[in-house]
Design a protein around this motif. Structure first.
Motif, short mmCIF file in Angstrom:
data_model
loop_
_atom_site.label_atom_id
_atom_site.label_comp_id
_atom_site.label_asym_id
_atom_site.label_seq_id
_atom_site.Cartn_x
_atom_site.Cartn_y
_atom_site.Cartn_z
N MET A 13 0.84 -1.19 0.00
CA MET A 13 0.00 0.00 0.00
C MET A 13 0.87 1.23 0.00
O MET A 13 1.81 1.35 0.78
N THR A 14 0.58 2.19 -0.85
CA THR A 14 1.31 3.44 -0.87
C THR A 14 0.53 4.49 -0.11
O THR A 14 -0.69 4.46 -0.04
N PRO A 15 1.22 5.48 0.48
CA PRO A 15 0.52 6.49 1.26
C PRO A 15 -0.36 7.35 0.38
O PRO A 15 0.00 7.70 -0.74
N HIS A 16 -1.54 7.70 0.89
CA HIS A 16 -2.44 8.58 0.14
C HIS A 16 -1.98 10.01 0.30
O HIS A 16 -1.43 10.41 1.30
N THR A 17 -2.27 10.83 -0.70
CA THR A 17 -1.93 12.25 -0.60
C THR A 17 -3.02 12.99 0.14
O THR A 17 -4.16 12.54 0.23
N ALA A 18 -2.66 14.16 0.68
CA ALA A 18 -3.62 14.95 1.43
C ALA A 18 -4.79 15.33 0.52
O ALA A 18 -4.62 15.69 -0.64
N GLN A 19 -5.99 15.27 1.08
CA GLN A 19 -7.18 15.57 0.31
C GLN A 19 -7.45 17.07 0.31
O GLN A 19 -7.11 17.78 1.24
N THR A 20 -8.08 17.53 -0.74
CA THR A 20 -8.45 18.94 -0.86
C THR A 20 -9.93 19.10 -0.62
O THR A 20 -10.75 18.37 -1.16
N ASP A 21 -10.27 20.07 0.21
CA ASP A 21 -11.68 20.35 0.47
C ASP A 21 -12.31 20.95 -0.78
O ASP A 21 -11.90 21.99 -1.26
N PRO A 22 -13.33 20.30 -1.34
CA PRO A 22 -13.91 20.76 -2.59
C PRO A 22 -14.55 22.13 -2.48
O PRO A 22 -14.70 22.84 -3.47
N SER A 23 -14.97 22.53 -1.28
CA SER A 23 -15.62 23.83 -1.11
C SER A 23 -14.60 24.95 -1.10
O SER A 23 -14.94 26.13 -1.20
N GLY A 24 -13.31 24.60 -0.95
CA GLY A 24 -12.28 25.63 -0.91
C GLY A 24 -12.08 26.23 0.46
O GLY A 24 -11.22 27.09 0.64
N SER A 25 -12.85 25.82 1.45
CA SER A 25 -12.73 26.34 2.80
C SER A 25 -11.86 25.38 3.62
O SER A 25 -12.30 24.31 4.00
N THR A 26 -10.63 25.78 3.88
CA THR A 26 -9.68 24.93 4.57
C THR A 26 -9.55 25.37 6.03
O THR A 26 -9.31 26.54 6.31
N ILE A 27 -9.72 24.42 6.94
CA ILE A 27 -9.62 24.71 8.37
C ILE A 27 -8.22 24.42 8.90
O ILE A 27 -7.67 25.16 9.72
N ILE A 28 -7.63 23.31 8.45
CA ILE A 28 -6.27 22.95 8.86
C ILE A 28 -5.46 22.64 7.61
O ILE A 28 -5.91 21.93 6.73
N GLU A 29 -4.25 23.19 7.55
CA GLU A 29 -3.36 22.88 6.44
C GLU A 29 -1.92 22.89 6.94
O GLU A 29 -1.49 23.84 7.61
N THR A 30 -1.18 21.84 6.64
CA THR A 30 0.24 21.79 6.96
C THR A 30 1.01 21.43 5.69
O THR A 30 0.51 20.69 4.84
N ARG A 31 2.21 21.97 5.58
CA ARG A 31 3.07 21.68 4.43
C ARG A 31 4.47 21.36 4.95
O ARG A 31 5.11 22.21 5.57
N ASP A 32 4.90 20.14 4.69
CA ASP A 32 6.25 19.70 5.07
C ASP A 32 6.56 20.05 6.53
O ASP A 32 7.66 20.51 6.85
N LEU A 33 5.60 19.80 7.40
CA LEU A 33 5.74 20.19 8.80
C LEU A 33 6.71 19.26 9.53
O LEU A 33 6.60 18.03 9.44
N VAL A 34 7.65 19.87 10.24
CA VAL A 34 8.67 19.11 10.97
C VAL A 34 8.79 19.66 12.39
O VAL A 34 8.77 20.87 12.60
N ARG A 35 8.91 18.74 13.34
CA ARG A 35 9.22 19.12 14.72
C ARG A 35 10.26 18.16 15.27
O ARG A 35 10.05 16.94 15.28
N GLU A 36 11.38 18.73 15.69
CA GLU A 36 12.48 17.95 16.23
C GLU A 36 12.68 18.28 17.71
O GLU A 36 12.44 19.41 18.14
N PHE A 37 13.14 17.29 18.46
CA PHE A 37 13.48 17.47 19.87
C PHE A 37 14.91 16.99 20.09
O PHE A 37 15.34 16.00 19.49
N SER A 38 15.60 17.69 20.95
CA SER A 38 16.94 17.26 21.34
C SER A 38 16.83 16.43 22.62
O SER A 38 16.28 16.89 23.62
N VAL A 39 17.32 15.21 22.56
CA VAL A 39 17.20 14.28 23.68
C VAL A 39 18.59 13.94 24.20
O VAL A 39 19.48 13.56 23.43
N ARG A 40 18.79 14.10 25.51
CA ARG A 40 20.08 13.77 26.11
C ARG A 40 20.10 12.31 26.54
O ARG A 40 19.16 11.81 27.15
N LYS A 41 21.19 11.64 26.22
CA LYS A 41 21.40 10.27 26.65
C LYS A 41 22.83 10.18 27.18
O LYS A 41 23.79 10.14 26.41
#
Length: 338
Positions: free
Chosen positions: A1-29
């Protein structure tokens, strides 16, 4: 199975949108540090009025995503817009447009009764006294809060408190409601009441729902669409039936027979053509009840039932849908290359 792409709201009214969103944390070991990427290039779009389930294993990045959507965390890179706003720079404005319910955290004052809590929250959101009274009355009726409005929050049962939490989150009529494990620890009746209310609220006000949960029945009852994430990456974006089909999950025809019968194997059409995608998965009471799994893309339920009735008389039948928790386990077990 391949990942599906983000769907587009046909009405054009977008409530949430992210593009290439990244969040990194620095962890001490020990004496060293390493960088952990909790959200890894996430791109998705949710339209107005949708009800979307956001699911994944523990540590998949769900909570981190929600914290970025609401402005609690700043993204390492990428873009995010919630209700058309940058959550990082417009967090206060965004708070007036969204409602958030955390199953294990409370926004209610522990020692205050709900009757005194709601006017305070209404003032925070800038509601007029008249609008607060109207909306509170609406929510009290819809969530059946009247019997414990004057009870301090600390004395409420878990189910009562969660209904109170929902009313608090929806008091200002937000366009987007984010629910993080809203039914955790609730009994069956309390879960049903919350689900019924959320469906009605969405129908009445066009509210957009984003639901994270480990309770797959919440997703089945409330959501039209599911986003499946793993290691901060989007694996699947679509509906539950399509996810089940893509992982080979099958429906099950359960037949109760008039008399005990040998296992129903090697079923075929009237002309002798073998039925494809059908397997006997269980037989009880000397064959009085038999369970037949079938692939709906290869054999229909009607065709399978006709093949059974040519063999023996059927007293009763039912069809079981694929178990969604099993489907999700299959996704992770398959080791998808995303």
């Amino acid at each position: 199975m391949t990942p599906h792409t983000a769907q587009t709201d046909p009405s054009g009214s977008t409530i949430i949108e992210t593009r290439d969103l990244v969040r990194e944390f620095s962890v001490r070991k020990g004496l060293s540090r390493r960088v952990v990427r909790a959200v890894d290039g996430l791109s998705l779009r949710i339209g107005a009025g949708e009800a979307v389930g956001y699911i994944g294993a523990n540590g998949a990045g769900k909570s981190t995503t929600i914290k970025m959507l609401t402005g609690i965390l700043v993204p390492t890179s990428g873009e995010v817009r919630t209700c058309g706003l940058d959550p990082t720079t417009r967090r206060r404005d965004l708070a007036r447009r969204i409602g958030v319910v955390f199953g294990q955290r409370s926004q209610l004052w522990w020692d205050l009764p709900l009757r005194e809590t709601y006017p305070i929250l209404a003032a925070i959101h800038g509601l007029s006294s008249e609008r607060e009274r109207e909306r509170t009355a609406e929510l009290v009726d819809a969530l059946d809060l009247a019997a414990f409005l004057d009870t301090p929050v600390r004395q409420l049962s878990l189910g009562q408190r969660m209904r109170g939490e929902l009313a608090a989150a929806l008091l200002h009529s937000p366009g987007l409601v984010i629910l993080d494990e809203p039914t955790i620890g609730l009994d069956v009746l309390s879960k049903a009441q919350l689900r019924q209310f959320l469906r009605a609220e969405r129908e009445r006000h066009g509210t957009t729902l984003l639901l994270t949960t480990h309770d797959m029945s919440d997703i089945e009852h409330l959501c039209d669409r599911v986003l499946l994430v793993d290691s901060g990456r989007l694996l699947y974006d679509g509906d539950l039936p399509s996810l089940a089909r893509s992982m080979g999950a099958r429906r099950v025809l359960v037949v109760d027979l008039e008399l005990p019968h040998p296992d129903l194997t090697d079923l075929s059409d009237e002309d002798g053509t073998p039925l494809a995608g059908v397997d006997l998965v269980g037989s009880e009471a000397d064959g009085l009840r038999q369970r037949l799994a079938f692939d709906t893309e290869k054999t229909s339920a009607a065709r399978l039932l006709a093949a059974v009735t040519r063999r023996t008389d059927v007293r009763d039948l039912s069809i079981e849908e694929p178990d969604i928790e099993d489907v999700v386990r299959r996704v992770y077990a398959s080791g998808l290359d995303t």
